[in-house]
Design an enzyme around this catalytic site. Structure first.
Site, PDB file in Angstrom:
ATOM      1  N   LYS A  16       0.737  -0.992   0.157  1.00 34.16           N
ATOM      2  CA  LYS A  16      -0.124  -0.050   0.196  1.00 34.16           C
ATOM      3  C   LYS A  16       0.722   1.294   0.073  1.00 34.16           C
ATOM      4  O   LYS A  16       1.617   1.366   0.891  1.00 34.16           O
ATOM      5  CB  LYS A  16      -0.909   0.059   1.289  1.00 34.16           C
ATOM      6  CG  LYS A  16      -1.845   1.227   1.426  1.00 34.16           C
ATOM      7  CD  LYS A  16      -2.919   1.221   2.362  1.00 34.16           C
ATOM      8  CE  LYS A  16      -2.472   1.701   3.702  1.00 34.16           C
ATOM      9  NZ  LYS A  16      -2.458   3.222   3.655  1.00 34.16           N
TER      10      LYS A  16
ATOM     11  N   ASP B 165     -13.167  14.850  -5.262  1.00 32.38           N
ATOM     12  CA  ASP B 165     -13.448  15.958  -6.037  1.00 32.38           C
ATOM     13  C   ASP B 165     -14.562  15.699  -6.795  1.00 32.38           C
ATOM     14  O   ASP B 165     -15.397  14.939  -6.734  1.00 32.38           O
ATOM     15  CB  ASP B 165     -12.061  16.017  -6.841  1.00 32.38           C
ATOM     16  CG  ASP B 165     -11.515  17.531  -6.849  1.00 32.38           C
ATOM     17  OD1 ASP B 165     -12.472  18.294  -7.279  1.00 32.38           O
ATOM     18  OD2 ASP B 165     -10.477  18.091  -6.855  1.00 32.38           O
TER      19      ASP B 165
ATOM     20  N   THR C 134     -11.399   5.667  10.162  1.00 35.00           N
ATOM     21  CA  THR C 134     -11.660   4.992  11.486  1.00 35.00           C
ATOM     22  C   THR C 134     -10.898   5.908  12.571  1.00 35.00           C
ATOM     23  O   THR C 134     -11.211   5.495  13.611  1.00 35.00           O
ATOM     24  CB  THR C 134     -10.640   3.581  11.261  1.00 35.00           C
ATOM     25  OG1 THR C 134      -9.385   4.143  10.654  1.00 35.00           O
ATOM     26  CG2 THR C 134     -11.668   2.551  10.578  1.00 35.00           C
TER      27      THR C 134
HETATM   28  O1  C5P Z   1       0.349   0.875  11.261  1.00 33.01           O
HETATM   29  P1  C5P Z   1      -0.829   0.527  11.099  1.00 33.01           P
HETATM   30  O2  C5P Z   1      -1.066  -1.044  10.843  1.00 33.01           O
HETATM   31  O3  C5P Z   1      -1.814   1.063  12.089  1.00 33.01           O
HETATM   32  O4  C5P Z   1      -1.304   0.938   9.674  1.00 33.01           O
HETATM   33  C1  C5P Z   1      -2.456   0.959   9.199  1.00 33.01           C
HETATM   34  C2  C5P Z   1      -2.545   1.476   7.674  1.00 33.01           C
HETATM   35  O5  C5P Z   1      -3.924   1.590   7.373  1.00 33.01           O
HETATM   36  C3  C5P Z   1      -2.139   2.989   7.709  1.00 33.01           C
HETATM   37  O6  C5P Z   1      -1.393   3.258   6.304  1.00 33.01           O
HETATM   38  C4  C5P Z   1      -3.367   3.712   7.716  1.00 33.01           C
HETATM   39  O7  C5P Z   1      -3.282   4.917   7.090  1.00 33.01           O
HETATM   40  C5  C5P Z   1      -4.245   2.804   6.862  1.00 33.01           C
HETATM   41  N1  C5P Z   1      -5.685   3.292   7.297  1.00 33.01           N
HETATM   42  C6  C5P Z   1      -6.261   2.841   8.570  1.00 33.01           C
HETATM   43  N2  C5P Z   1      -7.466   3.161   8.573  1.00 33.01           N
HETATM   44  C7  C5P Z   1      -8.362   3.578   7.638  1.00 33.01           C
HETATM   45  C8  C5P Z   1      -7.541   3.499   6.287  1.00 33.01           C
HETATM   46  C9  C5P Z   1      -6.291   3.346   6.253  1.00 33.01           C
HETATM   47  O8  C5P Z   1      -5.316   2.675   9.452  1.00 33.01           O
HETATM   48  N3  C5P Z   1      -9.594   3.673   8.077  1.00 33.01           N
END
Ligand code: C5P
Length: 244
Positions: A32, A64, A124
């Site tokens: 990602k 957008d 979230t």
């Molecule tokens: O380090 P961690 O496992 O918490 O990373 C989760 C990833 O998922 C990060 O890139 C975060 O930006 C992304 N993310 C999230 N919640 C969301 C959407 C994306 O934690 N709703």
């Protein structure tokens, strides 16, 4: 459908990202790329990943006017991204335009494959009280909805729209959404293997529990990226979801 592992490359530049990808080489994962790395590395770096056969989830969360978003999704497709994200609050007309633009780009040969477009529902990071305060600015108080109700409404918009392959949803909602929508692709962040630090995530699930609840893919960042042995952690997660 087998649950996939997505590794979040949350780095400001390519050096650290490439080092991690080298440590995980040969493992069945999707990478990602979010705003931070995309802006640090540039689109050509992402395009090169695609050329090397790396599976890329370009998480730029577009929102957008329909024309601009449709064009941006086509550009993401040209970089070879397998998954891209858009905010579902952009509405049906924005999603319609994405569908039209991708179809045109496919027919004209500008792209060879459509990316899987995922809709972001409620971020979230919102706590219930912040969400209510946020939408109360725009809506009459009696039409204010909880996070769960809002996610459910967005999920129904996503499920009914041909441009949308799935949604991003938190561990708290995955079970509820999967019960109603059997075929929607559910990308689930907030995953923590047993015993690892929560960091700033509040609602978390283990990889195995997320798989059982119906996650199509789990997103894991820090438990892998900040581990002294990232490969070992990634392998353990792949085993837990039956991919190794
Ligand atoms: O380090 P961690 O496992 O918490 O990373 C989760 C990833 O998922 C990060 O890139 C975060 O930006 C992304 N993310 C999230 N919640 C969301 C959407 C994306 O934690 N709703």
């Amino acid at each position: 459908m087998q649950t996939e592992l997505v590794v979040a490359l949350d780095y400001p530049n390519t050096d650290a990202a490439e080092k991690l990808m080298q440590q995980l080489s040969g493992l069945d994962v999707i990478y990602k790329v979010g705003l931070e790395l995309f802006l640090g590395a540039g689109p050509n770096w992402v395009k090169n990943l695609g050329r090397l056969g790396t599976r890329v989830f370009l998480d730029l969360k577009f929102h957008d006017i329909p024309n601009t978003t449709g064009q941006a999704v086509v550009q993401a497709a040209k970089l070879g991204a397998e998954f891209v994200t858009v905010h579902l609050c952009g509405g049906k007309l924005m999603l319609d335009e994405i569908d039209t633009r991708l179809q045109e780009a496919l027919i004209s040969g500008e792209i060879t494959q459509k990316p899987k477009v995922l809709g972001v529902t409620v971020l979230t990071s919102f706590k219930e009280e912040d969400w209510i305060a946020n939408i109360a600015h725009f809506a009459r108080i009696d039409s204010v909805r909880s996070i769960q109700e809002s996610v459910f409404l967005y999920a129904s918009l996503a499920n009914d729209h041909p441009a949308i392959h799935g949604i991003v949803c938190s561990p708290k909602e995955v079970d509820m959404v999967r019960t109603k929508y059997k075929d929607l692709f559910l990308m689930v962040p907030g995953i923590r293997p047993k015993g690892s630090a929560l960091n700033d995530q509040t609602r978390v699930m283990t990889p195995g529990d997320a798989m059982k609840a119906g996650a199509s893919a789990i997103v894991v960042g820090r438990p892998i990226t900040q581990s002294p042995d990232p490969r070992k952690v990634a392998e353990e997660i792949l085993k837990e979801i039956g991919k190794l």
